[in-house]
Design a protein around this motif. Structure first.
Motif, PDB file in Angstrom:
ATOM      1  N   TYR A  34      10.630  17.482  35.687  1.00 46.69           N
ATOM      2  CA  TYR A  34      12.381  17.210  36.250  1.00 46.69           C
ATOM      3  C   TYR A  34      13.083  17.059  35.086  1.00 46.69           C
ATOM      4  N   ASP A  35      12.864  16.012  34.226  1.00 47.52           N
ATOM      5  CA  ASP A  35      13.812  15.642  32.876  1.00 47.52           C
ATOM      6  C   ASP A  35      13.989  16.769  32.148  1.00 47.52           C
ATOM      7  N   THR A  36      12.879  17.752  31.800  1.00 47.08           N
ATOM      8  CA  THR A  36      13.113  18.832  31.016  1.00 47.08           C
ATOM      9  C   THR A  36      14.077  19.685  31.624  1.00 47.08           C
ATOM     10  N   ALA A  37      13.816  20.167  33.069  1.00 44.94           N
ATOM     11  CA  ALA A  37      14.557  21.032  33.760  1.00 44.94           C
ATOM     12  C   ALA A  37      15.881  20.619  33.861  1.00 44.94           C
ATOM     13  N   TYR A  38      16.068  19.474  34.104  1.00 41.18           N
ATOM     14  CA  TYR A  38      17.730  18.881  34.125  1.00 41.18           C
ATOM     15  C   TYR A  38      18.330  19.126  32.869  1.00 41.18           C
ATOM     16  N   THR A  39      17.576  18.728  31.821  1.00 42.80           N
ATOM     17  CA  THR A  39      18.223  18.773  30.417  1.00 42.80           C
ATOM     18  C   THR A  39      18.787  20.266  30.249  1.00 42.80           C
ATOM     19  N   ASN A  40      17.571  21.195  30.362  1.00 44.58           N
ATOM     20  CA  ASN A  40      17.628  22.729  29.997  1.00 44.58           C
ATOM     21  C   ASN A  40      18.814  23.260  30.771  1.00 44.58           C
ATOM     22  N   HIS A  41      19.081  22.868  32.229  1.00 40.45           N
ATOM     23  CA  HIS A  41      20.037  23.407  33.002  1.00 40.45           C
ATOM     24  C   HIS A  41      21.267  23.070  32.568  1.00 40.45           C
ATOM     25  N   ASN A  42      21.439  21.748  32.295  1.00 40.42           N
ATOM     26  CA  ASN A  42      22.725  21.366  31.545  1.00 40.42           C
ATOM     27  C   ASN A  42      23.212  21.946  30.419  1.00 40.42           C
ATOM     28  N   ASN A  43      22.296  22.017  29.494  1.00 38.75           N
ATOM     29  CA  ASN A  43      22.447  22.678  28.326  1.00 38.75           C
ATOM     30  C   ASN A  43      22.920  24.435  28.513  1.00 38.75           C
ATOM     31  N   ALA A  44      22.247  25.167  29.471  1.00 42.52           N
ATOM     32  CA  ALA A  44      22.435  26.477  29.810  1.00 42.52           C
ATOM     33  C   ALA A  44      23.961  26.506  30.354  1.00 42.52           C
ATOM     34  N   LEU A  45      23.972  25.558  31.073  1.00 44.50           N
ATOM     35  CA  LEU A  45      25.617  25.488  31.995  1.00 44.50           C
ATOM     36  C   LEU A  45      26.600  25.426  31.071  1.00 44.50           C
ATOM     37  N   ALA A  46      26.467  24.558  29.970  1.00 46.24           N
ATOM     38  CA  ALA A  46      27.368  24.420  28.781  1.00 46.24           C
ATOM     39  C   ALA A  46      27.578  25.635  28.182  1.00 46.24           C
ATOM     40  N   THR A  47      26.640  26.241  27.634  1.00 45.74           N
ATOM     41  CA  THR A  47      26.434  27.394  26.958  1.00 45.74           C
ATOM     42  C   THR A  47      27.221  28.504  27.619  1.00 45.74           C
ATOM     43  N   LEU A  48      27.053  28.590  29.115  1.00 44.27           N
ATOM     44  CA  LEU A  48      27.755  29.712  29.693  1.00 44.27           C
ATOM     45  C   LEU A  48      29.143  29.527  29.967  1.00 44.27           C
ATOM     46  N   LYS A  49      29.411  28.144  30.006  1.00 43.45           N
ATOM     47  CA  LYS A  49      30.947  28.115  30.143  1.00 43.45           C
ATOM     48  C   LYS A  49      31.650  28.375  28.887  1.00 43.45           C
ATOM     49  N   GLN A  50      30.814  28.123  27.710  1.00 42.05           N
ATOM     50  CA  GLN A  50      31.607  28.508  26.472  1.00 42.05           C
ATOM     51  C   GLN A  50      31.713  29.945  26.236  1.00 42.05           C
ATOM     52  N   ARG A  51      30.486  30.668  26.610  1.00 45.71           N
ATOM     53  CA  ARG A  51      30.617  32.288  26.682  1.00 45.71           C
ATOM     54  C   ARG A  51      31.562  32.790  27.560  1.00 45.71           C
ATOM     55  N   HIS A  52      31.509  32.131  28.755  1.00 44.81           N
ATOM     56  CA  HIS A  52      32.823  32.610  29.677  1.00 44.81           C
ATOM     57  C   HIS A  52      34.198  32.404  29.316  1.00 44.81           C
ATOM     58  N   MET A  53      34.412  31.398  28.274  1.00 42.64           N
ATOM     59  CA  MET A  53      35.830  31.241  27.768  1.00 42.64           C
ATOM     60  C   MET A  53      36.100  32.562  26.762  1.00 42.64           C
ATOM     61  N   GLU A  54      34.757  32.701  25.848  1.00 40.73           N
ATOM     62  CA  GLU A  54      34.973  33.356  24.946  1.00 40.73           C
ATOM     63  C   GLU A  54      35.432  34.799  25.451  1.00 40.73           C
ATOM     64  N   ALA A  55      34.702  35.188  26.551  1.00 44.44           N
ATOM     65  CA  ALA A  55      34.823  36.727  27.170  1.00 44.44           C
ATOM     66  C   ALA A  55      36.227  36.923  27.836  1.00 44.44           C
ATOM     67  N   ILE A  56      36.827  35.602  28.288  1.00 45.73           N
ATOM     68  CA  ILE A  56      38.168  35.700  28.907  1.00 45.73           C
ATOM     69  C   ILE A  56      39.346  35.939  27.555  1.00 45.73           C
ATOM     70  N   ASN A  57      38.828  35.178  26.498  1.00 49.57           N
ATOM     71  CA  ASN A  57      39.769  35.537  25.366  1.00 49.57           C
ATOM     72  C   ASN A  57      39.679  36.734  24.730  1.00 49.57           C
ATOM     73  N   ALA A  58      38.458  37.322  24.900  1.00 49.00           N
ATOM     74  CA  ALA A  58      38.313  38.744  24.451  1.00 49.00           C
ATOM     75  C   ALA A  58      39.103  39.781  25.268  1.00 49.00           C
ATOM     76  N   ILE A  59      39.062  39.607  26.602  1.00 54.86           N
ATOM     77  CA  ILE A  59      39.609  40.361  27.278  1.00 54.86           C
ATOM     78  C   ILE A  59      40.979  40.352  27.409  1.00 54.86           C
ATOM     79  N   ALA A  60      41.685  38.979  27.150  1.00 56.38           N
ATOM     80  CA  ALA A  60      43.032  38.976  27.059  1.00 56.38           C
ATOM     81  C   ALA A  60      43.599  39.763  25.699  1.00 56.38           C
TER      82      ALA A  60
END
Length: 199
Positions: free
Chosen positions: A91-117
């Motif tokens: 569980y600890d590993t899955a919880y940490t990996n999930h949070n890290n993946a979510l943080a990266t996704l948010k970053q890539r999401h913002m980069e994509a929005i900036n690229a579109i703009a």
């Protein structure tokens, strides 16, 4: 995470802890639904291309994988008679990996929005320049047409044609407004025409 940690203390989940964890699963699922919708909107934008699109796709796929692993880990705990250290570590590993993946996704999401703009901005500039160039071309064509017409008019201008001023051949001053004090001088010619003598 608080309720899961609480279960790890004695290795046993009571009914209240199970219900709280199930509620957290619902919250986690609702969060993913929002993320899925945001991802679909951005990834399908025609102005998102190249590296930003690839990075967003990879980050989203990684997030989904880590989300599924976390959900599986939580369900394993809910279904276990005794919460073992192995389940806790999983569980600890899955919880940490999930949070890290979510943080990266948010970053890539913002980069994509900036690229579109940026793409939309450049497209707007190009469209504006194309329109301006077209207008300048039309203006230049109009100017060339006007100049060409003026040149044609000058080329066709007749010099030394018929004189259209009344009585200007100086044959008589009878109909002249200022006839008094003037007379026609036939002794002095200009281009075979009489001259006007003022006394």
């Amino acid at each position: 995470n608080t309720y899961v940690d609480g279960a790890f203390k004695d290795g046993i989940l009571d009914n209240a802890e199970k219900q709280a964890i199930k509620q957290q699963l619902k919250t986690l699922s609702a969060e993913k639904a929002d993320i899925d919708n945001e991802y679909a909107t951005v990834i399908n934008d025609s102005d998102l291309t190249g590296t930003p699109k690839t990075n967003l796709t990879n980050a989203y796929n990684n997030y989904v994988s880590k989300y599924n692993s976390l959900v599986t880990s939580i369900n394993n705990i809910l279904n276990a008679t005794l919460v073992t250290p192995t389940l806790r570590n999983s569980y600890d590993t899955a919880y940490t990996n999930h949070n890290n993946a979510l943080a990266t996704l948010k970053q890539r999401h913002m980069e994509a929005i900036n690229a579109i703009a940026e793409t939309k901005k450049q497209s707007s500039i190009t469209t504006s320049k194309t329109y301006t160039d077209a207008q300048l071309s039309l203006t230049a064509d109009a100017i060339r047409g006007t100049v060409s017409q003026l040149r044609e008019d000058f080329d066709n201008l007749e010099i030394g044609g018929e004189n259209l001023i009344k009585n200007s051949e100086f044959v008589t001053t009878a109909e002249w407004y200022f006839a008094s004090g003037t007379s026609v001088d036939t002794s002095r010619k200009c281009f075979d025409s009489n001259s006007l003598k003022i006394s």
